[in-house]
Design an enzyme around this catalytic site. Structure first.
Site, mmCIF file in Angstrom:
data_model
loop_
_atom_site.group_PDB
_atom_site.id
_atom_site.type_symbol
_atom_site.label_atom_id
_atom_site.label_comp_id
_atom_site.label_asym_id
_atom_site.label_seq_id
_atom_site.Cartn_x
_atom_site.Cartn_y
_atom_site.Cartn_z
ATOM 1 N N ASP A 1 67.495 30.296 -36.059
ATOM 2 C CA ASP A 1 67.320 29.527 -37.045
ATOM 3 C C ASP A 1 68.583 28.580 -37.683
ATOM 4 O OD1 ASP A 1 66.561 29.312 -40.034
ATOM 5 O OD2 ASP A 1 64.823 30.403 -39.525
ATOM 6 N N ASP B 1 74.117 41.118 -50.273
ATOM 7 C CA ASP B 1 72.767 41.758 -49.938
ATOM 8 C C ASP B 1 72.756 41.947 -48.365
ATOM 9 O OD1 ASP B 1 71.443 43.325 -51.568
ATOM 10 O OD2 ASP B 1 70.299 41.608 -52.302
ATOM 11 N N HIS C 1 67.850 28.801 -45.368
ATOM 12 C CA HIS C 1 66.413 28.929 -44.794
ATOM 13 C C HIS C 1 66.890 30.297 -43.741
ATOM 14 C CE1 HIS C 1 63.323 28.949 -41.492
ATOM 15 N NE2 HIS C 1 62.569 28.521 -42.510
ATOM 16 N N ASN D 1 70.992 48.302 -52.089
ATOM 17 C CA ASN D 1 72.337 48.389 -52.855
ATOM 18 C C ASN D 1 72.153 48.596 -54.329
ATOM 19 O OD1 ASN D 1 71.937 45.923 -53.003
ATOM 20 N ND2 ASN D 1 73.712 45.102 -52.219
ATOM 21 N N TYR E 1 52.942 29.308 -27.247
ATOM 22 C CA TYR E 1 53.182 29.846 -25.518
ATOM 23 C C TYR E 1 52.471 31.141 -25.348
ATOM 24 C CZ TYR E 1 56.546 26.192 -25.456
ATOM 25 O OH TYR E 1 57.434 24.969 -25.335
ATOM 26 N N VAL F 1 55.236 37.060 -27.088
ATOM 27 C CA VAL F 1 54.835 36.123 -28.490
ATOM 28 C C VAL F 1 54.155 36.818 -29.495
ATOM 29 C CG1 VAL F 1 54.290 33.821 -29.172
ATOM 30 C CG2 VAL F 1 55.565 34.084 -26.925
ATOM 31 N N SER G 1 57.338 30.302 -41.976
ATOM 32 C CA SER G 1 58.574 30.915 -42.014
ATOM 33 C C SER G 1 59.156 32.128 -42.623
ATOM 34 C CB SER G 1 59.788 29.836 -42.830
ATOM 35 O OG SER G 1 60.017 28.880 -41.571
#
Length: 447
Positions: free
Chosen positions: A164, A173, A224, A237, A340, A345, A393
């Site tokens: 990414d 975090d 992102h 936490n 694919y 996948v 995403s």
């Protein structure tokens, strides 16, 4: 409650600056690096034959790609990245069918698959992690919180790769959740001989350097990639957000820069993870791939298949439709890399908090596997911040997180077993009926 930024549709299939319009857009939404082609010569091709191919397109070798993983599998040829004054499509037409070429293709450009929206679990902002019996409650969440209630919170022995943008390794975090390479150190030496010097937390394949987070240096802010990491593994936490896994290790494989990422960089990132697992036996169970936009690439297919041979899942975003932002049918028009046809996948669509298929989300009865929360997902972002984003995403790391969570409670599971568990436990959902293989949404309640 989310802010006005909910309404901003920063669809990531954005225009990529290119010197040639014919190269920037070969077909539909597919984008390529201008004036570059990838060539795979057949074993034993003579220098004369190679020179003849280059002469046809006025080409010069820009880079030879021969990863450690390729070498391990007996590939002595690798790939050649060729610069040509011709547009990519024209160059490919001139070398097509040459005797000593196995294949030639563009160097595709990919972009992430997110749009933007707006602390946090207890304030009803992390609906994607909720379940039927949690407080707060959302039946359309991934049920991760129900898995936590059974003691399933992940394990630091489980590793996932984030292919990414980069990841802010010192985000409050994420600090301690990002993998630290035990086989290399910051001493200017390639201690483990994998070809990457000081790859302490992973590698920047876009910039070809050890710095996996560029948020403070005027480059890409890496929002992102950091957002994806938070969904997979933000720690519990008492502050900020929490991820699917309270314990996990994430390797940052940065390949997306300010103008996207290339086939070459994606191949290197995949082979980096495969080599780590092969070389050191690191328990890498999956890579998260919240990106798309290129056409079919044999070279990328081969890299995903090499990961498959080492039992590494390739979890991929189904895509956010074309330039209109409306979801498309991947059965009709393929979306890569999620389309694919390889056993490792998992292609992921996005759903909303009301159980609807998100309007931007691609679908496909045979090419998309499962739906997961992907609208108004709150997570970590660069510069120690938190933001809400929407897109396939955001759905994808819920599934990657699920793979890691299952692997933690079922040590030694193969990629096939993990994939079967994820798809086999999907909850039937009306909006996904006939729209994906399972016809359902992610459910981690028994992980």
């Amino acid at each position: 409650m989310f802010t006005a930024c909910d309404t901003e549709q920063l669809i990531e299939n954005q225009e990529v600056a290119a010197s040639s319009q014919s190269d920037a857009r070969i077909a539909g939404e597919q984008r390529v690096v201008p004036n570059e082609v990838l060539v795979k010569f057949k074993a034993g091709a003579s220098q004369e034959a190679r020179a003849a191919v280059f002469a046809r397109i006025g080409g010069k070798v820009k880079e030879k790609i021969l990863t450690k993983t390729m070498e391990r599998l007996g590939d002595k040829e690798g790939l050649v990245l060729v610069h040509t004054p011709l547009a990519a499509l024209e160059a490919l037409s001139k070398v097509k069918g040459a005797d000593m070429i196995e294949y030639a293709e563009p160097n595709y450009l990919y972009t992430h698959q997110a749009t933007t929206a707006d602390p946090y679990f207890t304030q009803n902002n992390l609906w994607g992690l909720y379940g039927d019996a949690t407080n707060p409650k959302n039946v359309y969440g991934s049920q991760a919180a129900e898995a936590w209630a059974k003691g399933h919170i992940g394990s630091a022995s489980v590793v996932v790769g984030i292919i990414d943008e980069g990841v802010q390794t010192n985000h409050p975090d994420l600090q301690g959740q990002v993998w630290v390479n035990p086989y290399d150190k910051a001493d200017g030496i390639d201690n483990d001989g994998n070809g990457y010097i000081d790859d302490v937390n992973g590698w920047d394949f876009a910039g070809n350097n050890k710095t996996v987070y560029d948020g403070g240096s005027g480059g890409s802010v890496d929002d992102h990639g950091t957002h994806v990491a938070g969904t997979i593994g933000a720690k519990n936490n008492g502050a900020g957000v929490v991820g699917v896994n309270w314990n996990v290790k994430m390797i940052s494989c940065k390949f997306l820069g300010q103008t996207g990422g290339t086939s070459v960089a994606a191949i290197k990132a995949l082979d980096y993870l495969t080599d780590l697992k092969n070389r050191h036996g690191i328990n890498i169970v999956a890579s998260n791939n919240s990106w798309g936009g290129g056409g079919y690439s044999q070279a990328l297919y081969d890299a995903i298949n090499r990961a498959n041979a080492k039992s590494i899942l390739f979890v991929a975003a189904a895509g956010n439709g074309g330039s209109d932002g409306v979801g498309d049918n991947n059965d009709v028009v393929a979306n890569y890399p999620s389309n694919y046809n390889l056993p490792n996948v998992i292609a992921v669509a996005a759903i909303t908090s009301s159980g609807a298929r998100a309007p931007f989300s691609n679908y496909g009865a045979t090419t998309v596997d499962i739906g997961a929360p992907g609208a108004a997902i709150f997570s970590t972002t660069a510069y120690n911040t938190y933001s809400g984003y929407s897109g396939t995403s955001m759905a994808t790391p819920h599934v990657t997180g699920a793979a890691a969570l299952y692997a933690a409670s079922h040590p030694g599971s193969t990629a096939t077993a993990i994939k079967n568990a994820i798809l086999g436990s999907a909850t039937p959902t009306a909006s996904l009926a006939g729209k994906c293989v399972t016809g359902g949404r992610l459910n981690m309640s028994n992980f």
